[in-house]
Design a protein around this motif. Structure first.
Motif, PDB file in Angstrom:
ATOM      1  N   PRO A  20       0.792  -1.228   0.000  1.00  0.00           N
ATOM      2  CA  PRO A  20       0.000   0.000   0.000  1.00  0.00           C
ATOM      3  C   PRO A  20       0.827   1.283   0.000  1.00  0.00           C
ATOM      4  CG  PRO A  20      -0.035  -1.002   2.170  1.00  0.00           C
ATOM      5  CD  PRO A  20       0.650  -1.969   1.255  1.00  0.00           C
ATOM      6  N   ASP A  21       2.069   1.203   0.449  1.00  0.00           N
ATOM      7  CA  ASP A  21       2.915   2.396   0.510  1.00  0.00           C
ATOM      8  C   ASP A  21       3.796   2.571  -0.721  1.00  0.00           C
ATOM      9  OD1 ASP A  21       1.901   3.169   2.983  1.00  0.00           O
ATOM     10  OD2 ASP A  21       3.321   1.882   4.053  1.00  0.00           O
ATOM     11  N   VAL A  41      -3.490  -5.570  -3.433  1.00  0.00           N
ATOM     12  CA  VAL A  41      -2.731  -4.734  -2.508  1.00  0.00           C
ATOM     13  C   VAL A  41      -2.654  -5.529  -1.210  1.00  0.00           C
ATOM     14  CG1 VAL A  41      -2.579  -2.535  -1.301  1.00  0.00           C
ATOM     15  CG2 VAL A  41      -3.598  -2.629  -3.607  1.00  0.00           C
ATOM     16  N   ARG A  42      -1.417  -5.834  -0.792  1.00  0.00           N
ATOM     17  CA  ARG A  42      -1.203  -6.661   0.395  1.00  0.00           C
ATOM     18  C   ARG A  42      -0.152  -6.043   1.299  1.00  0.00           C
ATOM     19  NH1 ARG A  42      -1.106 -12.866  -1.960  1.00  0.00           N
ATOM     20  NH2 ARG A  42      -3.358 -13.156  -1.851  1.00  0.00           N
ATOM     21  N   SER A  43      -0.313  -6.329   2.589  1.00  0.00           N
ATOM     22  CA  SER A  43       0.680  -5.933   3.575  1.00  0.00           C
ATOM     23  C   SER A  43       0.790  -7.051   4.594  1.00  0.00           C
ATOM     24  CB  SER A  43       0.255  -4.628   4.257  1.00  0.00           C
ATOM     25  OG  SER A  43       1.204  -4.238   5.221  1.00  0.00           O
ATOM     26  N   LEU A  48      -5.475  -6.200   1.405  1.00  0.00           N
ATOM     27  CA  LEU A  48      -6.124  -4.950   1.800  1.00  0.00           C
ATOM     28  C   LEU A  48      -7.106  -4.451   0.744  1.00  0.00           C
ATOM     29  CD1 LEU A  48      -2.942  -3.103   3.113  1.00  0.00           C
ATOM     30  CD2 LEU A  48      -4.600  -4.435   4.431  1.00  0.00           C
ATOM     31  N   LYS A  71       0.775   7.289  -3.300  1.00  0.00           N
ATOM     32  CA  LYS A  71       0.801   5.913  -2.806  1.00  0.00           C
ATOM     33  C   LYS A  71      -0.392   5.121  -3.338  1.00  0.00           C
ATOM     34  CE  LYS A  71       3.127   6.964   1.533  1.00  0.00           C
ATOM     35  NZ  LYS A  71       3.032   6.859   2.997  1.00  0.00           N
ATOM     36  N   SER A  73      -2.195   3.212  -1.670  1.00  0.00           N
ATOM     37  CA  SER A  73      -3.283   3.315  -0.688  1.00  0.00           C
ATOM     38  C   SER A  73      -4.193   4.518  -0.922  1.00  0.00           C
ATOM     39  CB  SER A  73      -2.716   3.364   0.732  1.00  0.00           C
ATOM     40  OG  SER A  73      -1.891   4.506   0.887  1.00  0.00           O
ATOM     41  N   GLU A  74      -3.715   5.510  -1.657  1.00  0.00           N
ATOM     42  CA  GLU A  74      -4.511   6.712  -1.912  1.00  0.00           C
ATOM     43  C   GLU A  74      -5.567   6.508  -3.000  1.00  0.00           C
ATOM     44  OE1 GLU A  74      -2.190  10.423  -2.150  1.00  0.00           O
ATOM     45  OE2 GLU A  74      -0.506   9.237  -1.396  1.00  0.00           O
ATOM     46  N   MET A  76      -6.442   3.014  -4.263  1.00  0.00           N
ATOM     47  CA  MET A  76      -6.876   1.616  -4.359  1.00  0.00           C
ATOM     48  C   MET A  76      -8.339   1.425  -3.963  1.00  0.00           C
ATOM     49  SD  MET A  76      -5.090   0.079  -0.933  1.00  0.00           S
ATOM     50  CE  MET A  76      -6.231  -1.114  -0.301  1.00  0.00           C
ATOM     51  N   ARG A  78     -10.603  -0.390  -1.608  1.00  0.00           N
ATOM     52  CA  ARG A  78     -10.462  -1.050  -0.311  1.00  0.00           C
ATOM     53  C   ARG A  78     -11.525  -2.108  -0.039  1.00  0.00           C
ATOM     54  NH1 ARG A  78      -6.810   1.624   2.859  1.00  0.00           N
ATOM     55  NH2 ARG A  78      -6.145   3.639   2.049  1.00  0.00           N
TER      56      ARG A  78
END
Length: 133
Positions: A20-21, A41-43, A48, A71, A73-74, A76, A78
């Motif tokens: 995500p970053d 998207v995985r962490s 995620l 990023k 995460s901005e 994606m 969710r």
């Protein structure tokens, strides 16, 4: 059960992922390199969400966000819709049409995400004449 019915586990794209970053440029490069229209998207092994071509266009390009500094995460998704890997392709396409989406996360019986099913640009079975041939 009919043997000619294609199950999602047979046609889904394998999970390619990004953190995500990471930058949206990195996400786009990963999609292009893998010939995919969406990636997970995985962490720390946890899914995620996903990021797709549409997310990049609508979330970043249309808003003129810098690809190196924005990023994943901005922009994606969710809360992508999920579907079981034992469902058939036709029912998945109906779900996609009803929900107005182009990608579904595919999960196994334990709820683990095992791939992505796309209605286009998945790179799945394209050598056979189409993504669901």
């Amino acid at each position: 059960m009919r043997s000619d019915i294609r199950r999602l586990r047979e046609v889904m794209q394998p999970p390619v992922s990004i953190g995500p970053d990471e930058s949206i440029r990195a996400a786009a490069e990963r999609m292009v390199a893998a010939n995919l229209s969406a990636i997970l998207v995985r962490s720390d092994g946890v899914t995620l969400g996903l990021i797709s071509n549409c997310d990049l266009v609508r979330g970043a390009v249309a808003r003129a966000l810098p690809p190196e500094d924005t990023k994943v995460s901005e922009v994606m998704n969710r809360q992508p819709f999920r579907i079981s890997d034992d469902r058939d392709v036709a029912s998945a396409l109906l779900v996609m049409r009803a929900r107005g989406v182009h990608e579904l996360l595919v999960q196994d019986f334990t709820g683990q995400v095992v791939g992505i099913f796309c209605d286009r640009g998945c790179g799945v079975n394209e050598a056979e004449g189409g993504p669901y041939a």
